[in-house]
Motif scaffolding. Structure first.
Motif, PDB file in Angstrom:
ATOM      1  N   ILE A  73       0.858  -1.184   0.000  1.00  0.00           N
ATOM      2  CA  ILE A  73       0.000   0.000   0.000  1.00  0.00           C
ATOM      3  C   ILE A  73       0.894   1.234   0.000  1.00  0.00           C
ATOM      4  O   ILE A  73       1.876   1.297   0.748  1.00  0.00           O
ATOM      5  CB  ILE A  73      -0.915   0.003   1.240  1.00  0.00           C
ATOM      6  N   PHE A  74       0.534   2.251  -0.819  1.00  0.00           N
ATOM      7  CA  PHE A  74       1.380   3.436  -0.977  1.00  0.00           C
ATOM      8  C   PHE A  74       0.584   4.719  -0.745  1.00  0.00           C
ATOM      9  O   PHE A  74      -0.528   4.877  -1.250  1.00  0.00           O
ATOM     10  CB  PHE A  74       1.976   3.490  -2.389  1.00  0.00           C
ATOM     11  N   PHE A  75       1.196   5.629  -0.001  1.00  0.00           N
ATOM     12  CA  PHE A  75       0.682   6.992   0.169  1.00  0.00           C
ATOM     13  C   PHE A  75       1.883   7.909   0.008  1.00  0.00           C
ATOM     14  O   PHE A  75       2.752   7.979   0.874  1.00  0.00           O
ATOM     15  CB  PHE A  75       0.040   7.145   1.556  1.00  0.00           C
ATOM     16  N   ASP A  76       1.969   8.608  -1.130  1.00  0.00           N
ATOM     17  CA  ASP A  76       3.194   9.328  -1.483  1.00  0.00           C
ATOM     18  C   ASP A  76       3.334  10.687  -0.814  1.00  0.00           C
ATOM     19  O   ASP A  76       4.450  11.108  -0.492  1.00  0.00           O
ATOM     20  CB  ASP A  76       3.278   9.510  -3.000  1.00  0.00           C
ATOM     21  N   LYS A  77       2.212  11.386  -0.624  1.00  0.00           N
ATOM     22  CA  LYS A  77       2.293  12.722  -0.035  1.00  0.00           C
ATOM     23  C   LYS A  77       0.901  13.177   0.384  1.00  0.00           C
ATOM     24  O   LYS A  77      -0.113  12.602  -0.054  1.00  0.00           O
ATOM     25  CB  LYS A  77       2.888  13.717  -1.042  1.00  0.00           C
ATOM     26  N   PRO A  78       0.825  14.197   1.240  1.00  0.00           N
ATOM     27  CA  PRO A  78      -0.482  14.680   1.695  1.00  0.00           C
ATOM     28  C   PRO A  78      -1.369  15.109   0.528  1.00  0.00           C
ATOM     29  O   PRO A  78      -0.887  15.536  -0.526  1.00  0.00           O
ATOM     30  CB  PRO A  78      -0.114  15.875   2.584  1.00  0.00           C
ATOM     31  N   ASN A  79      -2.668  14.948   0.733  1.00  0.00           N
ATOM     32  CA  ASN A  79      -3.691  15.345  -0.239  1.00  0.00           C
ATOM     33  C   ASN A  79      -3.643  14.517  -1.522  1.00  0.00           C
ATOM     34  O   ASN A  79      -4.160  14.944  -2.554  1.00  0.00           O
ATOM     35  CB  ASN A  79      -3.572  16.838  -0.588  1.00  0.00           C
ATOM     36  N   GLN A  80      -3.023  13.351  -1.453  1.00  0.00           N
ATOM     37  CA  GLN A  80      -2.997  12.462  -2.609  1.00  0.00           C
ATOM     38  C   GLN A  80      -3.693  11.154  -2.258  1.00  0.00           C
ATOM     39  O   GLN A  80      -3.689  10.721  -1.110  1.00  0.00           O
ATOM     40  CB  GLN A  80      -1.563  12.180  -3.055  1.00  0.00           C
ATOM     41  N   ILE A  95       9.404  11.546   6.492  1.00  0.00           N
ATOM     42  CA  ILE A  95       8.861  12.875   6.765  1.00  0.00           C
ATOM     43  C   ILE A  95       9.850  13.941   6.293  1.00  0.00           C
ATOM     44  O   ILE A  95      10.965  13.636   5.852  1.00  0.00           O
ATOM     45  CB  ILE A  95       8.560  13.062   8.270  1.00  0.00           C
ATOM     46  N   GLU A  96       9.426  15.194   6.375  1.00  0.00           N
ATOM     47  CA  GLU A  96      10.325  16.302   6.047  1.00  0.00           C
ATOM     48  C   GLU A  96      11.475  16.356   7.059  1.00  0.00           C
ATOM     49  O   GLU A  96      11.302  15.940   8.198  1.00  0.00           O
ATOM     50  CB  GLU A  96       9.547  17.618   6.076  1.00  0.00           C
ATOM     51  N   PRO A  97      12.655  16.802   6.674  1.00  0.00           N
ATOM     52  CA  PRO A  97      13.009  17.420   5.392  1.00  0.00           C
ATOM     53  C   PRO A  97      13.364  16.425   4.289  1.00  0.00           C
ATOM     54  O   PRO A  97      13.568  16.824   3.148  1.00  0.00           O
ATOM     55  CB  PRO A  97      14.228  18.258   5.757  1.00  0.00           C
ATOM     56  N   LEU A  98      13.441  15.121   4.623  1.00  0.00           N
ATOM     57  CA  LEU A  98      13.806  14.142   3.600  1.00  0.00           C
ATOM     58  C   LEU A  98      12.703  14.017   2.555  1.00  0.00           C
ATOM     59  O   LEU A  98      12.983  13.976   1.352  1.00  0.00           O
ATOM     60  CB  LEU A  98      14.080  12.786   4.251  1.00  0.00           C
ATOM     61  N   ALA A  99      11.452  13.949   2.990  1.00  0.00           N
ATOM     62  CA  ALA A  99      10.319  13.883   2.062  1.00  0.00           C
ATOM     63  C   ALA A  99       9.942  15.305   1.671  1.00  0.00           C
ATOM     64  O   ALA A  99       9.306  16.024   2.450  1.00  0.00           O
ATOM     65  CB  ALA A  99       9.142  13.167   2.710  1.00  0.00           C
ATOM     66  N   ASN A 100      10.343  15.713   0.492  1.00  0.00           N
ATOM     67  CA  ASN A 100      10.198  17.105   0.078  1.00  0.00           C
ATOM     68  C   ASN A 100       8.743  17.568   0.071  1.00  0.00           C
ATOM     69  O   ASN A 100       8.438  18.711   0.405  1.00  0.00           O
ATOM     70  CB  ASN A 100      10.801  17.281  -1.319  1.00  0.00           C
ATOM     71  N   LEU A 145       4.128   7.262   3.215  1.00  0.00           N
ATOM     72  CA  LEU A 145       3.934   6.007   3.939  1.00  0.00           C
ATOM     73  C   LEU A 145       3.788   4.860   2.948  1.00  0.00           C
ATOM     74  O   LEU A 145       3.103   4.989   1.932  1.00  0.00           O
ATOM     75  CB  LEU A 145       2.670   6.096   4.803  1.00  0.00           C
ATOM     76  N   SER A 146       4.447   3.744   3.233  1.00  0.00           N
ATOM     77  CA  SER A 146       4.208   2.516   2.467  1.00  0.00           C
ATOM     78  C   SER A 146       4.115   1.359   3.450  1.00  0.00           C
ATOM     79  O   SER A 146       4.822   1.330   4.461  1.00  0.00           O
ATOM     80  CB  SER A 146       5.314   2.261   1.440  1.00  0.00           C
TER      81      SER A 146
END
Length: 559
Positions: A202-209, A271-276, A281-282
């Motif tokens: 399961i993949f969730f790449d970024k907020p609001n997606q 999370i930020e700052p690594l996740a721009n 979440l996966s």
């Protein structure tokens, strides 16, 4: 006659009395003569009542329509769902949910529905959710894991609902109690996916997606599910609490295991700052029923010829590396091979996230070390590999070899006489050997300690198809009294299988045969292969492997 996976039938307002699909006073969709093969599911849709009825999930056609047969599941749902239902290509039940898969063009969209058959059941669900928040939930000084918290909530809610609504059936109360408990967890949007053994990752790449996932049959699927922004910090808190590891600006990625309702998950959060773009979440699900060697043969992941060679290698404790791209099926194959080892072996596992399986009546010592993401980690995989020399293992399962430090520890252990099986990322055996030699500084003498390299492939990203692309044995030579790496012998290639299994005199298999006093292993290989062609069940395979184990090594000693 029809040949379809899912049948969608729109019922008129007057139901059977005003239906034109009657055949001999019976609905034609419930006649076996209507179909070439019985469909996986039959959906009767009553748009005027906002209902979907699903039947046939047990592989049998219902004998009566849903309003005359209690074997159907009825779901009260919204108009937008009913509007898209004709695109349904698959439907099945997962616990308290119905999983629908809709296809338009080449895009498959997933739609989960709670199995609630009326507005009364929807109202009961909302009542239980509110009551749980307001009065049932009791804060405890004793910290509970996510697994314990959800199970505890289900019990409390069911007990409360049973006392207040004794006139409602037990099955309905259990369904509503589970749904209410699920809604109180921060992972509630993906609970139907977590519970589904056909879902792989399961993949969730970024907020609001929107969330998307990989399915064992349908490949990459989209969904309309997402996490609310205020859920993301709660998920971070949950993962820190469950893992007792860091997830902050100094350590912005975390990999851990999570158990939920009998399902094991490998979770990676960034999370930020690594996740721009913000929180990512996966979750990789471990199947409740892991694939066996026969399963992998059946689904095309490997041929019987490859399986026979791997069984020969594993049961002779050869040093084996399974390589391939992420998601290509490396761990699946490793676990299937692990399950074929003799139960009397003492096996040591060293993993940073636990993906091995407990095996009944096997001797297993499973160690969990800190992942490379954890900067403050003190339990090092490399150190534990070296220390395994003093733990008397017959076989060592190392999980994933990720870094130069891991590689050097692995080959140090092999040089000291340990027998191991592990996974590693590379697109081919030659690419892996180049990485070890050039990037990780492994000498030819140490490379010669490896026996077998298997490469898994998933040629189309997001597809369900995975298979063994190549099987390679390591060749050795002796120079100045030192064993050295002498190249690779490709035993099997999915691209050119006609040239398969041309054994090499200085290859790992023939050299292993000579070590136990025989000139060839081919008689044993042929026996295993013949048995694989004759076997038709896991029980028979287990019996065959146990018989081999009782007689010692697979390669017969010279009389």
């Amino acid at each position: 006659m029809m040949d379809a996976t899912v049948i969608v039938n729109h019922c008129p307002i007057g139901r059977c009395e005003s239906c034109s699909d009657l055949l001999q006073s019976k609905c034609k969709w419930l006649h076996e003569e209507t179909y070439v093969t019985i469909p996986k599911a039959i959906l009767f849709v009553e748009a005027g009542k906002g209902l979907i009825h699903i039947g046939g999930l047990d592989g049998k056609l219902p004998s009566m329509p849903p309003w005359k047969d209690e074997s159907w599941n009825s779901i009260s749902t919204e108009e937008c769902v009913l509007r898209d239902i004709d695109a349904c290509i698959d439907a099945y039940r997962v616990g308290s949910y119905l999983s629908l898969f809709l296809q338009r063009a080449n895009i498959i969209t997933y739609m989960p529905l709670a199995i609630l058959g009326s507005s009364l059941e929807h109202a009961l669900l909302e009542d239980l959710k509110k009551r749980y928040r307001d009065s049932i939930r009791i804060d405890s000084h004793e910290r509970k894991s996510l697994e314990e918290s959800v199970n505890h909530a289900i019990k409390l809610l069911f007990r409360d609902a049973s006392c207040r609504f004794p006139e409602i059936g037990e099955e309905t109360l259990q369904t509503v109690s589970r749904l209410a408990a699920h809604s109180e967890t921060v992972l509630y949007p993906i609970m139907p996916l977590i519970l589904d053994d056909m879902v792989e990752e399961i993949f969730f790449d970024k907020p609001n997606q929107r969330i998307y996932f990989d399915h064992a049959e349908h490949g990459r699927c989209l969904s309309k599910l997402t996490f609310r922004n205020d859920d993301l910090s709660r998920i971070s808190t949950l993962l820190r609490a469950e893992s007792n590891m860091h997830l902050d600006s100094r350590n912005p990625s975390l990999k851990t295991n999570l158990n939920l309702l009998g399902n094991r998950l490998r979770v990676t959060a960034i999370i930020e700052p690594l996740a721009n773009d913000g929180f990512s979440l996966s979750l990789r699900r471990l199947r409740k029923s892991p694939f066996s060697i026969l399963d992998l043969i059946g689904n095309g992941s490997l041929t019987r010829e490859v399986a026979a060679a791997l069984l020969l290698a594993v049961n002779n404790r050869m040093n084996i590396t399974i390589t391939g791209a992420p998601g290509s099926g490396k761990t699946t194959l490793l676990n299937a091979l692990d399950a074929t080892t003799p139960s009397k072996w003492r096996k040591l596992y060293i993993e940073d996230t636990v993906e091995s399986r407990p095996l009944e009546n096997h001797h297993q010592l499973r160690l969990c070390v800190d992942p490379v993401d954890e900067l403050a980690g003190v339990l090092s995989k490399s150190k534990e590999i070296v220390k395994s020399l003093h733990r008397s293992p017959d076989y060592v399962v190392l999980g994933e070899i990720q870094t130069m430090e891991h590689s050097r520890a692995l080959f140090e252990a092999l040089a000291a006489g340990l027998r191991t099986i592990q996974t590693c990322h590379a697109n081919s055996a030659s690419g892996l050997v180049s990485r070890w030699s050039i990037n990780h500084g492994i000498s030819d003498a140490n490379l010669a300690m490896m026996d077998i390299v298997i490469t898994m492939d998933r040629p189309n990203p997001g597809s369900a198809k995975r298979f063994v692309k190549e099987l390679v044995e390591v060749k050795r030579k002796v120079s100045d009294g030192i064993i050295r790496f002498a190249g690779l012998n490709n035993l099997y290639s999915a691209v050119d299988s006609a040239k398969s299994f041309q054994w090499c005199d200085n290859g790992a298999f023939k050299l292993a045969a000579k070590e136990v006093g025989t000139n060839s292993h081919t008689a044993t290989y042929d026996e295993i292969l013949q048995n694989l062609y004759n076997l038709d069940s896991g029980d028979v395979l287990d019996s065959f492997l146990q018989n081999i184990a009782n007689h010692g090594q697979l390669i017969p000693k010279k009389s």
